[in-house]
Design an enzyme around this catalytic site. Structure first.
Site, PDB file in Angstrom:
ATOM      1  CE  LYS A 174      -8.627 -13.959  -7.617  1.00  0.00           C
ATOM      2  NZ  LYS A 174      -8.243 -15.365  -7.659  1.00  0.00           N
ATOM      3  CG  ASP A 182     -10.616 -18.423  -8.460  1.00  0.00           C
ATOM      4  OD1 ASP A 182     -10.526 -18.543  -9.695  1.00  0.00           O
ATOM      5  OD2 ASP A 182     -10.115 -17.481  -7.822  1.00  0.00           O
TER       6      ASP A 182
HETATM    7  P1  NAP Z   1      -1.648 -16.542  -1.921  1.00  0.00           P
HETATM    8  O1  NAP Z   1      -2.943 -16.053  -1.397  1.00  0.00           O
HETATM    9  O2  NAP Z   1      -0.479 -15.641  -1.931  1.00  0.00           O
HETATM   10  O3  NAP Z   1      -1.249 -17.848  -1.019  1.00  0.00           O
HETATM   11  C1  NAP Z   1      -0.038 -18.503  -1.208  1.00  0.00           C
HETATM   12  C2  NAP Z   1       0.029 -19.759  -0.301  1.00  0.00           C
HETATM   13  O4  NAP Z   1       1.159 -20.504  -0.721  1.00  0.00           O
HETATM   14  C3  NAP Z   1       0.206 -19.453   1.161  1.00  0.00           C
HETATM   15  O5  NAP Z   1      -0.451 -20.425   1.917  1.00  0.00           O
HETATM   16  C4  NAP Z   1       1.724 -19.549   1.334  1.00  0.00           C
HETATM   17  O6  NAP Z   1       2.121 -19.940   2.626  1.00  0.00           O
HETATM   18  C5  NAP Z   1       2.051 -20.669   0.380  1.00  0.00           C
HETATM   19  N1  NAP Z   1       3.410 -20.589  -0.111  1.00  0.00           N
HETATM   20  C6  NAP Z   1       3.907 -19.679  -0.980  1.00  0.00           C
HETATM   21  N2  NAP Z   1       5.195 -19.947  -1.251  1.00  0.00           N
HETATM   22  C7  NAP Z   1       5.521 -21.060  -0.519  1.00  0.00           C
HETATM   23  C8  NAP Z   1       6.695 -21.811  -0.371  1.00  0.00           C
HETATM   24  N3  NAP Z   1       7.820 -21.487  -1.020  1.00  0.00           N
HETATM   25  N4  NAP Z   1       6.674 -22.885   0.451  1.00  0.00           N
HETATM   26  C9  NAP Z   1       5.554 -23.226   1.106  1.00  0.00           C
HETATM   27  N5  NAP Z   1       4.389 -22.550   1.007  1.00  0.00           N
HETATM   28  C10 NAP Z   1       4.383 -21.470   0.210  1.00  0.00           C
HETATM   29  O7  NAP Z   1      -1.787 -17.113  -3.389  1.00  0.00           O
HETATM   30  P2  NAP Z   1      -3.074 -17.733  -4.100  1.00  0.00           P
HETATM   31  O8  NAP Z   1      -3.835 -16.671  -4.784  1.00  0.00           O
HETATM   32  O9  NAP Z   1      -3.775 -18.602  -3.128  1.00  0.00           O
HETATM   33  O10 NAP Z   1      -2.401 -18.608  -5.267  1.00  0.00           O
HETATM   34  C11 NAP Z   1      -1.648 -19.757  -4.939  1.00  0.00           C
HETATM   35  C12 NAP Z   1      -1.342 -20.552  -6.210  1.00  0.00           C
HETATM   36  O11 NAP Z   1      -2.562 -20.977  -6.814  1.00  0.00           O
HETATM   37  C13 NAP Z   1      -0.596 -19.758  -7.280  1.00  0.00           C
HETATM   38  O12 NAP Z   1       0.360 -20.601  -7.864  1.00  0.00           O
HETATM   39  C14 NAP Z   1      -1.667 -19.426  -8.292  1.00  0.00           C
HETATM   40  O13 NAP Z   1      -1.132 -19.307  -9.602  1.00  0.00           O
HETATM   41  C15 NAP Z   1      -2.546 -20.642  -8.182  1.00  0.00           C
HETATM   42  N6  NAP Z   1      -3.921 -20.349  -8.631  1.00  0.00           N
HETATM   43  C16 NAP Z   1      -4.387 -21.071  -9.695  1.00  0.00           C
HETATM   44  C17 NAP Z   1      -5.672 -20.842 -10.165  1.00  0.00           C
HETATM   45  C18 NAP Z   1      -6.172 -21.645 -11.331  1.00  0.00           C
HETATM   46  O14 NAP Z   1      -7.159 -21.244 -11.984  1.00  0.00           O
HETATM   47  N7  NAP Z   1      -5.588 -22.791 -11.592  1.00  0.00           N
HETATM   48  C19 NAP Z   1      -6.487 -19.865  -9.556  1.00  0.00           C
HETATM   49  C20 NAP Z   1      -5.993 -19.159  -8.445  1.00  0.00           C
HETATM   50  C21 NAP Z   1      -4.689 -19.415  -8.000  1.00  0.00           C
HETATM   51  P3  NAP Z   1       2.358 -18.855   3.811  1.00  0.00           P
HETATM   52  O15 NAP Z   1       1.014 -18.662   4.452  1.00  0.00           O
HETATM   53  O16 NAP Z   1       3.337 -19.527   4.692  1.00  0.00           O
HETATM   54  O17 NAP Z   1       2.894 -17.608   3.152  1.00  0.00           O
END
Ligand code: NAP
Length: 524
Positions: A309, A346
């Site tokens: 992305k 998104d």
């Molecule tokens: P990402 O870029 O890897 O970011 C993950 C975020 O979550 C970071 O801020 C991370 O904090 C935090 N995090 C991860 N594990 C954690 C934990 N155990 N405790 C506290 N904070 C935690 O991922 P992303 O692409 O943003 O996706 C995040 C979520 O959104 C996923 O579940 C994904 O499936 C969902 N999502 C949904 C859609 C939809 O269409 N509904 C679209 C996109 C994403 P740190 O900075 O401390 O690592």
């Protein structure tokens, strides 16, 4: 290793690409039954893999396998171990069996290039008119250069083959473009497939480039070559019967990408509005190389997922300003002038879902966003966090960022000119009533369904709660927020809407809302 070639223009062929199901049962009667099952799936041909039969006795078993009437035309293959099959014996008995299959009316017989001269001496004019000889070459290491592939085709053609078959192995998805070039330029019927996950698109898109036949397994796990799709998916999911030279190609670029449900969603949506297009998974290692290889107007649009992305922002000629601010593009559209334009559906999907959730639960001023002026707390500072934060700010919300790694919270908060909190501070954060909360971390995602990013006590301060997590459909966060009386908005709504946004960018048509919802709710 060979250099990549740009994907060629498609070509029209007089006959459509056949779907062939390999029959690989151990017993002849079971294999004969597989022909019937393949016919029921809508296949055109069944490949009898004689080398899979245990204790195969040609004079006893071939009459059973080739008994008339047959449910489908038969392609008879007796593959030796040295060419990827299971037969370990001498060539002569193998050749005799193939000759017998010809005499018994097999419509196709496959023989390997390496031994075709020997086989032809045995056949010497005994091949029946209606039996087509496929001369095949399998490369389990790589996909040679276009020039080497061209030489291979010429070599196979010179043997007197009715049909050329070349199967190579992809080390990168760009290898498939060379196979498409070979299909387009070949003057005789040709089966050209590229094995393994990175070659998957060769199996779906060969009708566009004039491939004679593609293989689809009877069911999942029964494949006869790496990354072979099922025949049912070829026919029903990828609509292979409708793919022709003019079919536009779309797909999801990612790594990994095999688990994506987007092909189900977009192919069915395309079909429902009569849009001549197919949507495939693109397993991509190097985005720049992929886009410069699949650069024709035929490759008309892409969804982008992890890990591409961010790189997609740099690869586009133009990028929607908010997508650029977010630093992530999840949708690429090729304009008629060939230029690539990047969007982020998104943030549009998430923000519109939250806005509509609020509108449905309370009276709002229709002329402004219900987010305007509200305190909007984003948990997480990753890709989804940035999308929500920028999207909410764009709508006039006052955005606060809370994140496990506080430095990342500060970084994003600085970009959107808002405050940053630690997760501990968030527990007691209650500066005003009517706040909105958006979880953008994976906390609570399957299988950790008992986890939640904020205590139920703290949730009482929020009027609206959104969770980007959509597996499970109702997370613990949303369940507890609803119990506290908040309006809840599911991540599934974001997922549906980002896909609808992509559909509209891809087709220029309104998305079939109800259909896409039904598919997401029932089939993904
Ligand atoms: P990402 O870029 O890897 O970011 C993950 C975020 O979550 C970071 O801020 C991370 O904090 C935090 N995090 C991860 N594990 C954690 C934990 N155990 N405790 C506290 N904070 C935690 O991922 P992303 O692409 O943003 O996706 C995040 C979520 O959104 C996923 O579940 C994904 O499936 C969902 N999502 C949904 C859609 C939809 O269409 N509904 C679209 C996109 C994403 P740190 O900075 O401390 O690592």
């Amino acid at each position: 290793m060979s250099v990549s070639a740009v994907v060629p223009a498609a070509v029209a062929r007089p006959s459509r690409t056949l779907v062939c199901v390999p029959a690989t049962a151990r017993a002849p009667r079971e294999m004969a039954a597989e022909l019937g099952a393949a016919a029921a799936l809508g296949a055109d041909v069944a490949e009898l893999r004689l080398d899979c039969l245990a204790g195969f006795a040609p004079r006893r078993d071939l009459p059973v396998l080739l008994a008339e009437p047959r449910p489908l035309p038969a392609l008879v293959t007796y593959r030796p171990k040295w060419e990827g099959g299971e037969y370990e014996g001498e060539d002569e008995p193998r050749f005799e069996a193939l000759l017998l299959a010809m005499e018994l009316g097999a419509e196709y017989v496959d023989i390997e290039l390496k031994v075709v001269d020997k086989f032809m001496k045995l056949v010497s004019g005994k091949k029946p008119e209606n039996c087509k000889l496929i001369v095949s070459s399998h490369n389990f290491e790589n996909t040679p250069s276009a020039e080497e592939l061209g030489n291979l085709v010429a070599q196979i053609q010179a043997t007197g083959a009715d049909i050329v078959k070349i199967a190579t192995t992809a080390t990168e998805i760009v290898d498939v473009a060379r196979m498409f070039q070979i299909l387009v330029h070949c003057q005789v019927p040709i089966i050209g497939l590229v094995m393994n996950d990175r070659g998957f698109i060769s199996r779906i898109l060969c009708p566009k480039y004039g491939g004679y036949l593609t293989f689809g397994s009877l069911e999942k796990g029964k494949k006869s070559a790496p990354a072979q799709p099922t025949a049912a998916d070829l026919i029903n999911l990828y609509n292979i019967r409708q793919i022709g030279p003019d079919t536009k190609v779309f797909g999801i670029i990612g790594k990994p990408v095999g688990h994506s449900k987007s092909p189900i969603l977009h192919n069915e949506a395309f079909r429902s509005v009569g849009f001549n297009a197919v949507y495939v998974p693109f397993l991509v290692d190097d985005l720049v190389q992929f886009l410069s290889t699949y650069s024709s107007l035929d490759f008309a649009g892409f969804s982008c997922t992890i890990p591409h992305k961010e790189a997609a922002v740099r690869c586009c000629d133009e990028v929607d300003p908010i997508a650029r601010d977010i630093g992530a593009v999840n949708t690429i559209v090729r304009r008629p002038d060939g230029k690539l334009v990047g969007y982020n559906t998104d943030y549009v999907g998430a923000i519109s879902a939250i806005e509509d959730g609020i509108r449905a639960s309370q009276p709002t001023d229709p002329t402004t966003s219900p987010l305007a002026g509200r305190l909007f707390v984003v948990i997480g500072a990753g890709g989804a966090g940035k999308a929500l934060a920028y999207g909410a700010k764009e709508k006039g919300a006052r955005v606060v960022i809370a994140n496990r790694t506080f430095a990342r919270a500060q970084e994003l908060a600085n970009l959107i000119a808002g405050p940053a909190l630690t997760l501990a501070e968030l527990e007691n954060y209650h500066p005003e009533e009517g706040m909105i909360l958006a979880n953008t971390t994976a906390i609570g995602m399957h299988p950790n369904v008992n986890e939640t990013p904020l205590s139920k006590q703290a949730l009482k301060s929020y009027a609206v709660v959104f969770d980007a997590v959509y597996t499970p459909k109702e997370t613990r966060l949303l369940r507890e927020a609803a119990e506290c009386g908040a309006t809840v908005v599911s991540g599934l709504e974001m997922f549906i809407r980002q896909a609808m946004g992509q559909f509209e960018h891809f087709t220029g048509m309104p998305a079939p809302d109800r259909l896409m919802r039904d598919i997401v709710l029932t089939r993904t």
